[in-house]
Design a protein around this motif. Sequence first.
Motif, short mmCIF file in Angstrom:
data_model
loop_
_atom_site.label_atom_id
_atom_site.label_comp_id
_atom_site.label_asym_id
_atom_site.label_seq_id
_atom_site.Cartn_x
_atom_site.Cartn_y
_atom_site.Cartn_z
N THR A 35 0.84 -1.20 0.00
CA THR A 35 0.00 0.00 0.00
C THR A 35 0.87 1.24 0.00
OG1 THR A 35 -1.67 -1.20 1.26
CG2 THR A 35 -1.87 1.18 1.20
N THR A 36 1.98 1.18 0.72
CA THR A 36 2.85 2.35 0.86
C THR A 36 4.16 2.23 0.09
OG1 THR A 36 3.88 1.43 2.84
CG2 THR A 36 1.94 2.84 3.16
N CYS A 74 0.44 -2.30 -6.40
CA CYS A 74 -0.01 -1.27 -5.46
C CYS A 74 -1.24 -0.57 -6.02
CB CYS A 74 1.11 -0.27 -5.16
SG CYS A 74 1.85 0.45 -6.62
N ARG A 75 -1.98 0.09 -5.15
CA ARG A 75 -3.23 0.75 -5.55
C ARG A 75 -2.99 2.11 -6.20
NH1 ARG A 75 -7.10 -0.22 -0.32
NH2 ARG A 75 -7.06 -2.48 -0.42
N ASP A 76 -2.03 2.85 -5.69
CA ASP A 76 -1.83 4.22 -6.15
C ASP A 76 -0.73 4.31 -7.19
OD1 ASP A 76 -3.74 5.18 -4.34
OD2 ASP A 76 -2.25 5.26 -2.73
N SER A 77 -0.99 5.05 -8.24
CA SER A 77 -0.02 5.16 -9.33
C SER A 77 1.21 5.96 -8.91
CB SER A 77 -0.65 5.81 -10.55
OG SER A 77 -1.10 7.10 -10.24
N HIS A 78 1.04 6.92 -7.99
CA HIS A 78 2.21 7.70 -7.56
C HIS A 78 3.19 6.86 -6.75
CE1 HIS A 78 -0.29 8.14 -3.94
NE2 HIS A 78 0.84 8.42 -3.30
N ILE A 79 2.70 5.86 -6.05
CA ILE A 79 3.61 4.96 -5.33
C ILE A 79 4.35 4.09 -6.32
CG2 ILE A 79 3.69 2.98 -3.76
CD1 ILE A 79 1.46 4.36 -2.18
#
Length: 89
Positions: free
Chosen positions: A51-52, A72-77
């Motif tokens: 997640t992080t 991961c869920r977020d593209s920025h990560i």
Amino acid sequence: KEAEAAIFIRRETEQMTLTMPKPLSMNESVAKAVVDAAHSHAARLILTLTTTGTSARLISKYRPTCPIMTVCRDSHIGSSLHLHRGTLP
């Protein structure tokens, strides 16, 4: 790939292990165990769910010889993980 094969990975890992402060945190211990298992079983890929991005960063710290695929869920990560060695978001 060829340059990585020229480095003595086992010696580098041993030196890193000797200089690390003891005891390791739980996250560090799991990351080191993942890389050790990948080396001993000649894994072709390490897959991690995050997640992080911390798990992928810690695994990358121990320089596995195979790539680390990160889900991961977020593209920025995912885009920030491109900065770490061997990670494929």
